[in-house]
Design a protein around this motif. Structure first.
Motif, short mmCIF file in Angstrom:
data_model
loop_
_atom_site.label_atom_id
_atom_site.label_comp_id
_atom_site.label_asym_id
_atom_site.label_seq_id
_atom_site.Cartn_x
_atom_site.Cartn_y
_atom_site.Cartn_z
N LEU A 117 9.67 7.19 13.80
CA LEU A 117 9.46 6.08 14.73
C LEU A 117 9.17 4.77 14.00
O LEU A 117 9.67 3.71 14.38
CB LEU A 117 8.30 6.42 15.67
CG LEU A 117 7.91 5.36 16.72
CD1 LEU A 117 9.05 5.19 17.72
CD2 LEU A 117 6.64 5.77 17.44
N LEU A 118 8.39 4.86 12.93
CA LEU A 118 7.99 3.66 12.19
C LEU A 118 8.89 3.35 11.00
O LEU A 118 8.69 2.35 10.32
CB LEU A 118 6.54 3.82 11.69
CG LEU A 118 5.47 3.99 12.77
CD1 LEU A 118 4.12 4.25 12.15
CD2 LEU A 118 5.41 2.76 13.66
N HIS A 119 9.86 4.23 10.75
CA HIS A 119 10.80 4.06 9.63
C HIS A 119 10.05 4.01 8.28
O HIS A 119 10.31 3.15 7.42
CB HIS A 119 11.63 2.78 9.80
CG HIS A 119 12.43 2.76 11.08
ND1 HIS A 119 13.62 3.43 11.23
CD2 HIS A 119 12.18 2.15 12.26
CE1 HIS A 119 14.08 3.22 12.45
NE2 HIS A 119 13.22 2.46 13.11
N VAL A 120 9.10 4.91 8.12
CA VAL A 120 8.36 5.01 6.87
C VAL A 120 8.32 6.48 6.45
O VAL A 120 8.78 7.36 7.18
CB VAL A 120 6.91 4.47 7.02
CG1 VAL A 120 6.93 2.98 7.34
CG2 VAL A 120 6.13 5.24 8.09
N SER A 121 7.73 6.74 5.30
CA SER A 121 7.65 8.11 4.81
C SER A 121 6.51 8.87 5.48
O SER A 121 5.58 8.26 6.04
CB SER A 121 7.44 8.11 3.30
OG SER A 121 6.16 7.59 2.98
N VAL A 122 6.57 10.21 5.40
CA VAL A 122 5.49 11.06 5.92
C VAL A 122 4.19 10.74 5.20
O VAL A 122 3.11 10.71 5.79
CB VAL A 122 5.87 12.54 5.77
CG1 VAL A 122 4.67 13.44 6.05
CG2 VAL A 122 7.04 12.90 6.69
N ARG A 123 4.30 10.50 3.91
CA ARG A 123 3.11 10.18 3.11
C ARG A 123 2.43 8.91 3.62
O ARG A 123 1.19 8.84 3.70
CB ARG A 123 3.51 10.02 1.65
CG ARG A 123 2.36 9.71 0.71
CD ARG A 123 2.85 9.60 -0.72
NE ARG A 123 1.77 9.30 -1.64
CZ ARG A 123 1.92 9.14 -2.95
NH1 ARG A 123 3.13 9.27 -3.49
NH2 ARG A 123 0.90 8.86 -3.71
N THR A 124 3.23 7.89 3.96
CA THR A 124 2.67 6.64 4.49
C THR A 124 1.95 6.88 5.81
O THR A 124 0.88 6.31 6.06
CB THR A 124 3.78 5.60 4.67
OG1 THR A 124 4.37 5.31 3.40
CG2 THR A 124 3.24 4.30 5.27
N VAL A 125 2.51 7.74 6.67
CA VAL A 125 1.86 8.04 7.94
C VAL A 125 0.51 8.71 7.71
O VAL A 125 -0.48 8.36 8.36
CB VAL A 125 2.76 8.94 8.82
CG1 VAL A 125 2.01 9.41 10.06
CG2 VAL A 125 4.02 8.19 9.22
N HIS A 126 0.45 9.67 6.79
CA HIS A 126 -0.83 10.32 6.48
C HIS A 126 -1.85 9.30 5.99
O HIS A 126 -3.04 9.35 6.37
CB HIS A 126 -0.63 11.40 5.41
CG HIS A 126 -0.08 12.69 5.95
ND1 HIS A 126 -0.75 13.45 6.88
CD2 HIS A 126 1.10 13.35 5.69
CE1 HIS A 126 -0.04 14.54 7.17
NE2 HIS A 126 1.08 14.48 6.47
N TYR A 127 -1.40 8.37 5.16
CA TYR A 127 -2.28 7.32 4.64
C TYR A 127 -2.83 6.47 5.79
O TYR A 127 -4.04 6.20 5.87
CB TYR A 127 -1.50 6.45 3.66
CG TYR A 127 -2.23 5.20 3.20
CD1 TYR A 127 -3.22 5.26 2.22
CD2 TYR A 127 -1.91 3.95 3.75
CE1 TYR A 127 -3.87 4.12 1.81
CE2 TYR A 127 -2.56 2.80 3.34
CZ TYR A 127 -3.54 2.89 2.36
OH TYR A 127 -4.19 1.75 1.96
N ASP A 128 -1.94 6.05 6.70
CA ASP A 128 -2.37 5.23 7.83
C ASP A 128 -3.28 5.99 8.78
O ASP A 128 -4.23 5.43 9.35
CB ASP A 128 -1.15 4.71 8.60
CG ASP A 128 -0.43 3.59 7.86
OD1 ASP A 128 -1.05 2.97 6.98
OD2 ASP A 128 0.75 3.34 8.16
N LEU A 129 -3.03 7.27 8.96
CA LEU A 129 -3.88 8.08 9.84
C LEU A 129 -5.30 8.19 9.28
O LEU A 129 -6.28 8.20 10.05
CB LEU A 129 -3.27 9.47 10.04
CG LEU A 129 -2.00 9.54 10.90
CD1 LEU A 129 -1.41 10.94 10.86
CD2 LEU A 129 -2.30 9.12 12.35
N ASP A 130 -5.42 8.30 7.97
CA ASP A 130 -6.75 8.34 7.35
C ASP A 130 -7.52 7.05 7.64
O ASP A 130 -8.72 7.08 7.95
CB ASP A 130 -6.62 8.54 5.83
CG ASP A 130 -6.16 9.94 5.46
OD1 ASP A 130 -6.31 10.84 6.30
OD2 ASP A 130 -5.65 10.13 4.34
N ILE A 131 -6.83 5.91 7.52
CA ILE A 131 -7.48 4.63 7.77
C ILE A 131 -7.85 4.50 9.25
O ILE A 131 -8.96 4.07 9.60
CB ILE A 131 -6.55 3.47 7.34
CG1 ILE A 131 -6.35 3.50 5.83
CG2 ILE A 131 -7.13 2.12 7.78
CD1 ILE A 131 -5.40 2.44 5.31
#
Length: 456
Positions: A33-47
């Motif tokens: 949906l955000l056109h980013v990597s899975v790793r980036t999503v995990h990073y944003d979810l932590d924040i």
């Protein structure tokens, strides 16, 4: 799709709102949906997990199931779910904007306006107090009354402009009134809702074009923010008295003062009082802060602007000091001497007038050109010690850009290259940094000249 981290997390939170009344979303779904990597999503979810603490909203995650939001109460009692997500820095800016209004402000009322918990606000207020006091304002907290901010009119205006000018606007092509309320642009729009902002921006830009001053968007945006704040403060009866005048190196002081008076004449159509002596000094200060500087042009043929002889002398002195550590000769680099002189003239006036310039490239410069930055810092310290002033790190960052361009120019001077003309929409310092970056990545090119909107 290239969006910054805060904007990306806003979009992430929007997507997760739907999970309150529906099924969870997988990390893979969110990444697509955000056109980013899975790793980036995990990073944003932590924040986001940290940011949502004490908000009444919990971010839940379960392996092989998904991610979703849960609330402590019904949706009507969760204002966060109907507003835009704010980063901690943005939240602190909004708190400061609330406190800048006259009078005392109750903590619970501020928390409700920003849709955050009392505990989150109390934690933020520690940083807010530090930021406010660093800009010469007084932070007061009184039991039963709340919190208030006081200080000089110039300091209050500086605080408003500092917050509003962080956002990107497009004043050259009209005013976009569709930004979310809880964004820097939205805050500025709320502040200027009753002002003829489109007319103010159009008239200022037309005046700059008349004088051949085609500054970059950041300079234009900051100055228009400063004009809007000036009108709003005057409407509230907050007039600036005549303060310490800027001392100029040469006759550019008269030129810039005349430009400020011409701006005041234009602004008088919107608000009385802008032509008073204190307000003229305010405009001179903001022109310097916005890096809008009108040099005398005595050539009459569109040639190079007249650089003050004292500034040229200081430029050569700076290069002499830098060579102690660089171990090379750059006194014959006329482009370096001239560009440094062009920067040093307004830079010295900013330092004398106590204007703190913000350099958006400072972090990148300090990280990628650490050694050269230290050389520029040492050379600047020697120079400013003689003048009885001091340059900020942001100002030294710009000096580093000029030095770096000269180093690269010297290194590539003798090599046969493909001739290139570089045209940049920003100032000459940014153009030189871009030239240095291009040369590092495209060693086969020879950038013969750099043109900017100011010179083109």
């Amino acid at each position: 799709m290239n969006i910054d981290g805060c904007e990306r997390r806003r979009e992430l939170l929007k997507a997760l709102r739907a999970t309150i009344a529906a099924t969870p979303l997988t990390v893979k779904n969110l990444a697509e949906l955000l056109h980013v990597s899975v790793r980036t999503v995990h990073y944003d979810l932590d924040i986001l997990t940290d940011e949502l603490q004490d908000s009444g909203v919990r971010l839940c995650r379960k392996a092989r199931y998904g991610v979703w939001l849960e609330t402590d109460a019904d949706d009507s009692k969760q204002p966060l779910l109907q507003t835009e997500f704010l980063s901690p820095k943005e939240r602190r800016d909004f708190i400061i904007l609330e406190l800048l209004a006259d009078g005392w402000h109750a903590i619970d009322e501020i928390a409700e306006k920003l849709s955050i918990s009392r505990n989150t606000l109390l934690a933020d207020l520690k940083d807010v107090q530090e930021l406010i006091e660093a800009r010469g304002l007084v932070y007061e907290s009184k039991r039963g009354a709340g919190i208030s901010i006081s200080g000089s009119e110039q300091s209050i205006r500086d605080m408003y402009i500092h917050i509003f000018a962080k956002a990107d606007y497009d004043f050259r092509y009209g005013i976009n009134r569709k930004f979310p309320v809880q964004s820097a642009q939205g805050a500025f729009q709320t502040y200027t809702a009753k002002l003829p902002l489109e007319d103010i921006a159009a008239r200022f830009i037309a005046l700059m074009k008349k004088h051949g001053i085609l500054e970059n968007d950041a300079s234009t945006n900051r100055m228009i923010c400063a004009l809007a704040v000036q009108v709003k403060r005057l409407q509230a009866g907050k007039e600036l008295t005549c303060s310490q005048k800027v001392s100029f190196l040469g006759n550019e002081g008269t030129t810039l003062t005349n430009l400020a008076m011409e701006i005041a004449q234009v602004m008088a159509a919107f608000q009385k009082g802008v032509q008073n002596a204190g307000e003229i000094q305010y405009l001179i200060r903001e022109l310097l802060h916005s890096r809008i500087y009108l040099f005398a042009d005595k050539s009459g043929d569109g040639g190079p602007k007249d650089v003050n002889l004292h500034a040229l002398k200081l430029s050569r002195r700076f290069v002499e000091q830098a060579q102690v550590w660089l171990g090379d000769i750059y006194q014959d680099d006329d482009e370096l001497i001239y560009n440094l002189a062009m920067h040093l003239q307004p830079a010295i006036e900013r330092a004398r007038f106590g204007i703190v310039l913000t350099n958006p490239l400072l972090g990148q410069i300090q990280e990628q050109y650490q050694s050269l930055y230290m050389v520029a810092h040492k050379a600047a310290d020697r120079l400013t010690e003689e003048l009885g002033i001091r340059f900020t790190e942001d100002e030294i960052g710009y000096l580093t850009i000029h030095l770096g361009a000269a180093v690269e120019r010297k290194r590539l001077m003798q090599k046969q290259k493909l001739s290139v003309l570089l045209v940049c929409g920003n100032g000459i310092g940014t153009a030189n940094l871009l030239a240095m970056t291009l040369k590092n990545h495209l060693p086969y090119i020879n950038i013969r000249d750099c043109l900017t909107l100011q010179t083109g």
